[in-house]
Design a protein around this motif. Structure first.
Motif, PDB file in Angstrom:
ATOM      1  N   MET B 124       0.822  -1.211   0.000  1.00  0.00           N
ATOM      2  CA  MET B 124       0.000   0.000   0.000  1.00  0.00           C
ATOM      3  C   MET B 124       0.855   1.260   0.000  1.00  0.00           C
ATOM      4  N   HIS B 125       2.089   1.135   0.518  1.00  0.00           N
ATOM      5  CA  HIS B 125       2.978   2.293   0.560  1.00  0.00           C
ATOM      6  C   HIS B 125       4.157   2.090  -0.360  1.00  0.00           C
ATOM      7  N   GLN B 126       3.891   1.527  -1.519  1.00  0.00           N
ATOM      8  CA  GLN B 126       4.951   1.161  -2.439  1.00  0.00           C
ATOM      9  C   GLN B 126       5.985   2.269  -2.616  1.00  0.00           C
ATOM     10  N   ARG B 128       7.657   3.844  -0.540  1.00  0.00           N
ATOM     11  CA  ARG B 128       7.783   4.881   0.477  1.00  0.00           C
ATOM     12  C   ARG B 128       8.378   4.268   1.737  1.00  0.00           C
TER      13      ARG B 128
END
Lengths: 350, 312
Positions: B124-126, B128
């Motif tokens: 979901m936070h690819q 980051r």
């Protein structure tokens, strides 16, 4: 009437490794309650980006550089994510291009519809199911109780698009955005889906933004047409005005490349060249390099939208009073002629 | 229903066939190993050797022994262990398989749940910070051997904090916590990495976009539409992983002094303990084919597209 949606001076760009892509450049349009507006243009002209901006469904590398999107007077671009979730699917719903991939393959289609129902209203599980079955019936799926339990792979492409439409209708949205909903379907299916959308619009009074590159589809559904090129709206007017009295050379090209029953030539007309890159677009009219009618002014400054009538605007220097008088190509003149005859015949028969 | 019966019947037949082939292959390969089960072979006279061979039936031709062994196995007789004073193999393994299976299952369950969760968060936070953190964790988990983790856990929780027993199998669930944690690092890292890759792909698919357009929140999308689709391929990896953990880890069982089966297997091979080798092999293979069978059944429950033809 107060427009339900107003897009004002919207510009959207994307950060890419190659540079900043200016996908939408200062576009404005209104959507009236109950009307169908078609956004037309070739691939990459910014029509989908415009709609994704309205839905706030842009990728993370997108920037909204300027402008506002007023929905019933409220700027959607200033809404929080939470507020936006209530609007997405609830007030503004979207239908996607490829029905083969837009449904979750591992979930019963009925549950996917019921899910959309429960997201926007406080209803019991049973009532959501009832509503889903009713929606399936409304979009023309036979045997809805039984098919509720089936999975996407058990449906044909056309049926899946009907299901996607049912999902979009779940919360009785005010605006339906259809992003090329018939592109992936065969011709008979296309006609059925278009009829369905028209039927729904009649029954619910929802406004529709119809994105397409198929002018045949536009003629069939649209009240008004906005033609986009290289991130700008270059001509906007009622469907009749754009189809029978087009003023922009690009619209001429689009219409000329659409075969009609009267077309007897062996080869179809095609606009020469390719659309320009939108990384640092050159000054002047983006269409000028492909435009046989281009003026010197087109290479220096981008033409503003000149009013043709109260409802009809076109962005071409040809409409400037200082410009030389130019006759549109023959096929376009014939269209207008034919149309006038049809109108007067209609008037006579009345 | 009839289709299911037929499907399961066919599968069971092939499972039995697989086990038969594995059993036969192992039997002959094992007998080709040099040496005998007797650890003081050099000091035995030929007469003594003959007597021992006669006692255990090793004087018969190989083919005859093979047929006898298969007959016995079919009657539930797995023979006697040669290294533990003629204890029946079944009893020997029965005592030791329990802890290994328990640890294995606990480790897989705990490891995958945490791993999947981290994988979803990462996807979901690819690219980051959270994604980098999860990936770093997964790589570390993959690279650090579990015995290092085991010793670290012992040092922190048993020696320094004195919260948990340092080893042995005598305090019920409390005894299982540290070895479970040590064993769960690998399934955790593996499933985190795997789910992240799957989810990155799933989250960019059209039906996820449609779910967004419905007005669903990102978290809900990830854990309903996303995870359901991302989990399917994980099941394939998970089966064999479960078996390899259930059948015991020699090192971890040794470090925590757990009477598990992992140690037994290694010892039995080193000492040519024929019947134990055979029994452990049959047990491992039976577990593996059963898990593969269960995986396929599970696939059909989760993924409607692979349902067997006509089965409803």
């Amino acid at each position: 009437m107060e427009p339900i949606l107003q897009v004002n001076h919207l510009s959207v760009s994307f950060d890419t490794y190659a540079g900043k892509v200016e996908a939408v450049r200062d576009i404005s349009f209104n959507l009236q309650p109950g009307e169908t507006l078609a956004l037309v243009g070739e691939s990459g002209c910014g029509k989908s980006v415009t709609c994704r901006t309205i839905m706030r469904l842009l990728a993370r590398n997108a920037n909204i550089d300027q402008g506002s999107v007023l929905f019933r007077g409220d700027d959607l671009l200033k809404k929080s994510n939470r507020e936006m979730r209530a609007i997405r699917g609830g007030k503004i719903a979207m239908i996607f291009q490829d029905p083969m991939t837009s449904l979750d393959p591992t979930m019963q289609i009925g549950r996917q519809i019921a899910e959309a129902v429960t997201l926007h209203s406080r209803v019991s599980r049973r009532d959501a199911k009832k509503r889903a079955v009713q929606l399936l019936h409304q979009v023309g799926i036979e045997n809805p109780e039984k098919r509720y339990r089936q999975y996407p792979h058990e449906f044909s492409g056309g049926q899946r698009q009907r299901i996607v439409i049912a999902i979009a209708l779940a919360a009785n949205p005010d605006i339906l955005i259809a992003d090329e909903p018939t592109t992936a379907l065969d011709v008979t299916m296309q006609a059925q889906i278009l009829d369905l959308i028209k039927e729904i619009q009649k029954a619910t009074g929802t406004s529709v933004i119809f994105i397409t590159h198929d002018l045949g589809v536009v003629a069939n559904v649209a009240d008004r047409v906005a033609v986009m090129y290289a991130g700008r709206i270059i001509e906007i007017g009622t469907a009749d005005e754009v189809f029978y009295d087009p003023r922009h050379p690009y619209t001429w090209g689009l219409l000329a490349s659409m075969p009609t029953l009267a077309t007897d030539s062996e080869t179809l007309y095609a606009i020469p060249g390719t659309p320009p890159t939108l990384i640092h677009p050159a000054p002047g009219d983006a269409f000028a390099p492909r435009n046989a009618y281009a003026l010197e002014a087109d290479r220096i400054a981008d033409p503003p939208l000149f009013p043709v009538s109260a409802t009809h605007l076109a962005a071409t220097w040809l409409l400037d009073p200082r410009a030389p008088q130019v006759q549109p190509p023959e096929s376009i003149r014939l269209r207008a002629e034919e149309y006038r005859q049809k109108q007067s015949a209609k008037g006579a028969s009345l | 229903m009839k289709r299911w019966t037929k499907y399961i019947g066919t599968r069971l037949f092939y499972m039995a066939l697989t086990l038969f082939i594995i059993t036969s292959a192992t039997f002959f390969l094992m007998n080709a190993l040099p040496g005998t089960p007797y650890n003081n072979q050099d000091r035995l006279t030929q007469v003594q050797l003959d007597m021992l061979n006669k006692k255990y039936g090793f004087d018969q031709p190989l083919m005859q022994r093979y047929v006898n062994y298969l007959g016995n196995v079919l009657h539930g007789d797995f023979g006697v262990s040669l290294q533990f004073s003629d204890q029946p193999v079944a009893t020997l393994l029965g005592q030791r398989i329990g802890p290994s299976i328990q640890l294995g299952l606990q480790a897989v369950a705990f490891g995958t749940v945490i791993g999947v969760f981290l994988g979803v968060i990462a996807a979901m936070h690819q690219n980051r910070a959270l994604d980098v953190f999860c990936s770093l964790f997964a790589i570390t988990g993959r690279s650090v051997p579990n015995f290092v983790v085991a010793v670290l856990l012992q040092f922190i929780f048993a020696v320094t904090l004195k919260w948990l027993p340092i080893g042995l199998w005598d305090e019920g669930f409390r005894s299982t916590i540290l070895p479970t944690l040590a064993l769960s690092i690998s399934p955790m890292a593996e499933s985190c990495r795997f789910i992240r890759t799957e989810m990155v792909e799933v989250l960019s698919s059209d039906y996820i976009e449609l779910a967004r357009a419905k007005g669903m929140s990102e978290i809900r999308i990830a854990f309903t539409h996303g995870l359901r689709n991302g989990l399917i391929p994980l099941i394939t990896v998970l089966g064999p992983m479960t078996v390899s953990l259930m059948t015991g880890s020699l090192v971890v069982e040794n470090i925590f002094a757990i009477p598990g089966i992992g140690e037994q297997f290694t010892k039995s091979i080193l000492s040519n303990d024929y019947y134990t080798i055979m029994a452990v092999t049959i047990l491992f293979s039976a577990l593996l084919v059963s898990v593969i069978f269960l995986t396929d059944i599970l696939y059909q429950i989760i993924d409607p597209r692979v349902r067997i033809e006509g089965a409803k």
